[in-house]
Design a protein around this motif. Structure first.
Motif, PDB file in Angstrom:
ATOM      1  N   PRO A   1      40.668 -11.579 -29.874  1.00  0.00           N
ATOM      2  CA  PRO A   1      41.589 -12.280 -29.709  1.00  0.00           C
ATOM      3  C   PRO A   1      40.926 -13.711 -30.295  1.00  0.00           C
ATOM      4  O   PRO A   1      40.346 -14.220 -29.297  1.00  0.00           O
ATOM      5  CB  PRO A   1      42.234 -12.464 -28.542  1.00  0.00           C
ATOM      6  CG  PRO A   1      41.114 -11.770 -27.631  1.00  0.00           C
ATOM      7  CD  PRO A   1      40.246 -10.967 -28.541  1.00  0.00           C
ATOM      8  N   VAL A   2      41.156 -14.462 -31.394  1.00  0.00           N
ATOM      9  CA  VAL A   2      40.524 -15.657 -31.724  1.00  0.00           C
ATOM     10  C   VAL A   2      41.562 -16.753 -30.924  1.00  0.00           C
ATOM     11  O   VAL A   2      40.963 -17.777 -30.830  1.00  0.00           O
ATOM     12  CB  VAL A   2      40.390 -15.700 -33.058  1.00  0.00           C
ATOM     13  CG1 VAL A   2      39.179 -14.984 -33.476  1.00  0.00           C
ATOM     14  CG2 VAL A   2      41.728 -15.503 -33.754  1.00  0.00           C
ATOM     15  N   TRP A   3      42.600 -16.790 -30.939  1.00  0.00           N
ATOM     16  CA  TRP A   3      43.755 -17.613 -30.222  1.00  0.00           C
ATOM     17  C   TRP A   3      44.451 -16.640 -29.485  1.00  0.00           C
ATOM     18  O   TRP A   3      45.388 -15.966 -29.807  1.00  0.00           O
ATOM     19  CB  TRP A   3      44.536 -18.270 -31.502  1.00  0.00           C
ATOM     20  CG  TRP A   3      43.730 -19.112 -32.037  1.00  0.00           C
ATOM     21  CD1 TRP A   3      43.194 -20.419 -31.615  1.00  0.00           C
ATOM     22  CD2 TRP A   3      43.452 -19.335 -33.437  1.00  0.00           C
ATOM     23  NE1 TRP A   3      42.625 -21.057 -32.664  1.00  0.00           N
ATOM     24  CE2 TRP A   3      42.850 -20.383 -33.869  1.00  0.00           C
ATOM     25  CE3 TRP A   3      43.747 -18.330 -34.533  1.00  0.00           C
ATOM     26  CZ2 TRP A   3      42.383 -21.011 -35.037  1.00  0.00           C
ATOM     27  CZ3 TRP A   3      43.350 -18.681 -35.844  1.00  0.00           C
ATOM     28  CH2 TRP A   3      42.583 -19.780 -36.194  1.00  0.00           C
ATOM     29  N   PRO A   4      44.262 -16.573 -27.981  1.00  0.00           N
ATOM     30  CA  PRO A   4      44.990 -15.937 -27.288  1.00  0.00           C
ATOM     31  C   PRO A   4      46.466 -15.612 -27.179  1.00  0.00           C
ATOM     32  O   PRO A   4      47.021 -14.671 -26.766  1.00  0.00           O
ATOM     33  CB  PRO A   4      44.122 -15.820 -25.760  1.00  0.00           C
ATOM     34  CG  PRO A   4      42.755 -16.523 -26.236  1.00  0.00           C
ATOM     35  CD  PRO A   4      43.115 -17.308 -27.354  1.00  0.00           C
ATOM     36  N   ASP A   5      46.890 -16.920 -27.281  1.00  0.00           N
ATOM     37  CA  ASP A   5      48.319 -17.109 -27.314  1.00  0.00           C
ATOM     38  C   ASP A   5      49.073 -17.315 -28.743  1.00  0.00           C
ATOM     39  O   ASP A   5      50.261 -17.681 -28.923  1.00  0.00           O
ATOM     40  CB  ASP A   5      48.711 -18.296 -26.433  1.00  0.00           C
ATOM     41  CG  ASP A   5      48.464 -18.142 -24.923  1.00  0.00           C
ATOM     42  OD1 ASP A   5      48.475 -16.943 -24.409  1.00  0.00           O
ATOM     43  OD2 ASP A   5      48.056 -19.080 -24.454  1.00  0.00           O
ATOM     44  N   GLY A   6      48.210 -16.399 -29.620  1.00  0.00           N
ATOM     45  CA  GLY A   6      48.737 -16.705 -31.145  1.00  0.00           C
ATOM     46  C   GLY A   6      49.608 -15.419 -31.340  1.00  0.00           C
ATOM     47  O   GLY A   6      50.253 -15.165 -30.835  1.00  0.00           O
ATOM     48  N   LEU A   7      49.620 -15.120 -32.885  1.00  0.00           N
ATOM     49  CA  LEU A   7      50.531 -14.296 -33.515  1.00  0.00           C
ATOM     50  C   LEU A   7      50.403 -12.962 -33.046  1.00  0.00           C
ATOM     51  O   LEU A   7      49.382 -12.498 -32.499  1.00  0.00           O
ATOM     52  CB  LEU A   7      50.369 -14.490 -34.854  1.00  0.00           C
ATOM     53  CG  LEU A   7      50.334 -15.686 -35.683  1.00  0.00           C
ATOM     54  CD1 LEU A   7      50.199 -15.562 -37.248  1.00  0.00           C
ATOM     55  CD2 LEU A   7      51.740 -16.136 -35.717  1.00  0.00           C
ATOM     56  N   ALA A   8      51.273 -12.170 -32.781  1.00  0.00           N
ATOM     57  CA  ALA A   8      51.369 -10.760 -32.718  1.00  0.00           C
ATOM     58  C   ALA A   8      50.736 -10.003 -33.582  1.00  0.00           C
ATOM     59  O   ALA A   8      51.045 -10.196 -34.342  1.00  0.00           O
ATOM     60  CB  ALA A   8      52.860 -10.383 -32.400  1.00  0.00           C
ATOM     61  N   CYS A   9      50.066  -9.027 -33.013  1.00  0.00           N
ATOM     62  CA  CYS A   9      49.362  -8.131 -34.052  1.00  0.00           C
ATOM     63  C   CYS A   9      49.609  -6.685 -33.741  1.00  0.00           C
ATOM     64  O   CYS A   9      50.266  -6.250 -32.699  1.00  0.00           O
ATOM     65  CB  CYS A   9      47.926  -8.268 -33.449  1.00  0.00           C
ATOM     66  SG  CYS A   9      46.692  -7.023 -34.493  1.00  0.00           S
TER      67      CYS A   9
ATOM     68  N   LEU B   1      37.874 -16.405 -39.011  1.00  0.00           N
ATOM     69  CA  LEU B   1      36.630 -15.707 -39.239  1.00  0.00           C
ATOM     70  C   LEU B   1      35.442 -16.278 -38.598  1.00  0.00           C
ATOM     71  O   LEU B   1      34.557 -15.812 -38.148  1.00  0.00           O
ATOM     72  CB  LEU B   1      36.549 -15.509 -40.586  1.00  0.00           C
ATOM     73  CG  LEU B   1      37.428 -14.218 -41.215  1.00  0.00           C
ATOM     74  CD1 LEU B   1      37.063 -14.401 -42.858  1.00  0.00           C
ATOM     75  CD2 LEU B   1      36.602 -12.783 -40.973  1.00  0.00           C
ATOM     76  N   ALA B   2      35.398 -17.691 -38.626  1.00  0.00           N
ATOM     77  CA  ALA B   2      34.461 -18.596 -38.076  1.00  0.00           C
ATOM     78  C   ALA B   2      34.308 -18.414 -36.657  1.00  0.00           C
ATOM     79  O   ALA B   2      33.191 -18.175 -36.179  1.00  0.00           O
ATOM     80  CB  ALA B   2      34.458 -20.069 -38.707  1.00  0.00           C
ATOM     81  N   LEU B   3      35.340 -18.683 -36.075  1.00  0.00           N
ATOM     82  CA  LEU B   3      35.569 -18.150 -34.499  1.00  0.00           C
ATOM     83  C   LEU B   3      34.964 -16.746 -34.045  1.00  0.00           C
ATOM     84  O   LEU B   3      34.143 -16.667 -33.227  1.00  0.00           O
ATOM     85  CB  LEU B   3      36.810 -18.269 -34.055  1.00  0.00           C
ATOM     86  CG  LEU B   3      36.985 -19.851 -33.922  1.00  0.00           C
ATOM     87  CD1 LEU B   3      38.850 -19.860 -33.754  1.00  0.00           C
ATOM     88  CD2 LEU B   3      36.562 -20.705 -32.738  1.00  0.00           C
ATOM     89  N   ALA B   4      35.266 -15.674 -34.514  1.00  0.00           N
ATOM     90  CA  ALA B   4      35.268 -14.401 -34.404  1.00  0.00           C
ATOM     91  C   ALA B   4      33.371 -14.110 -34.679  1.00  0.00           C
ATOM     92  O   ALA B   4      32.641 -13.705 -34.022  1.00  0.00           O
ATOM     93  CB  ALA B   4      35.785 -13.383 -35.025  1.00  0.00           C
TER      94      ALA B   4
END
Length: 291
Positions: free
Chosen positions: A141-149, A200-203
């Motif tokens: 999770p790069v943005w934990p409250d982000g888009l559903a996967c 990608l950079a965050l991960a």
């Protein structure tokens, strides 16, 4: 949509005539792999290597968020009367990259296509983890409250940076189209592509800080973006690693051949002899394993 990568393996030491081309049947689609034939030699397949996405064992495709598979046995992928080796698509491609491509002692091979997963190379060997499922970087999770996967989590890297996510979010048929629109200055395309690169950079910053790779090798369809991906990704990764140098980030030297070569390597393990798998032929080009 490619749901599996398959390769017939021919033992050229025991050439035989191909009477009828074999067919591999996939649960959702039919895959008709071509058999490479060297001039003057008639061969027939002796084994099949099948590389599939998701959580995979030697006998089952356990789960794939991209395709909705759950516990699909290897026998469901093919009805040919040949030995079949089942493996994970990314780890198989990573083995090909390790043997025939960039190589390296500590490397992350990261194909970006319909989904995202990584082949983790530590001290020169692929690392599978406790259950053989290491490398699921696409579901960090790069943005934990982000888009559903599709995996059931939120804010996963794949929800922002996979080829399918970039295309969908950019309102295009392909990620390549979004990249072209972004380069032309279209605001929505630029926003989507920028978020993909940032995710990608965050991960990769997290991965780098944990495992300290010498290089990160980007493969898959999205890697075809070339400098439009690599230049901003290198800059953003460096910015996320304030107190250390970033690893080298480069495109796969094998390109889209890596998956097919990895599937061929799966099949060669079913052949007898220590030399099995020392060379693979794809599209008429023979690749020798590195010493």
């Amino acid at each position: 949509m490619i749901a599996a990568i398959s390769a017939f393996v021919a033992d050229l030491a025991r050439p035989r005539t191909i009477a009828h081309p074999a067919t591999i049947a996939h649960p959702a689609t039919d895959v008709h792999p071509a058999t490479a034939v060297r001039p003057g030699i008639e061969v027939r397949p002796v084994a099949v290597g099948l590389a599939v996405p998701g959580l995979v064992t030697a006998t089952h495709a356990v789960f794939s968020a991209a395709f909705g598979w759950r516990d699909v046995p290897a026998s469901a992928f093919t009805d040919v009367d040949l030995p079949v080796a089942l493996g994970h698509d990314v780890r198989s491609a990573g083995e090909a990259e390790l043997a025939y491509g960039a190589g390296g002692e500590n490397v992350l091979f990261l194909p970006i296509g319909t989904g995202i997963a990584g082949a983790v190379v530590l001290s020169g060997s692929l690392y599978g983890g406790a259950g053989g499922w290491a490398g699921q970087i696409g579901h960090i999770p790069v943005w934990p409250d982000g888009l559903a996967c599709g995996c059931g989590q939120q804010g996963c890297l794949a929800a922002y940076a996979s080829g399918s996510a970039v295309a969908t979010r950019g309102g295009a048929d392909t990620a390549e189209e979004v990249v072209r629109r972004a380069a032309a200055g279209e605001p929505r395309a630029a926003e989507v592509w920028g978020e993909a690169v940032e995710a990608l950079a965050l991960a990769l910053a997290t991965y780098t800080l944990l495992l300290d790779p010498t290089r990160i090798v980007i493969g898959g369809g999205v890697a075809q973006a070339g400098d439009a991906l690599l230049v901003p990704l290198r800059a953003r990764l460096a910015a996320r690693l304030a107190f250390r140098q970033p690893p080298e980030v480069l495109a796969s030297s094998l390109g889209v051949r890596a998956g097919l070569m990895g599937a061929a390597l799966l099949g060669t393990r079913l052949l007898d002899g220590p030399a099995a798998g020392s060379a693979v032929q794809v599209g008429g080009q023979v690749h020798e394993a590195r010493p």
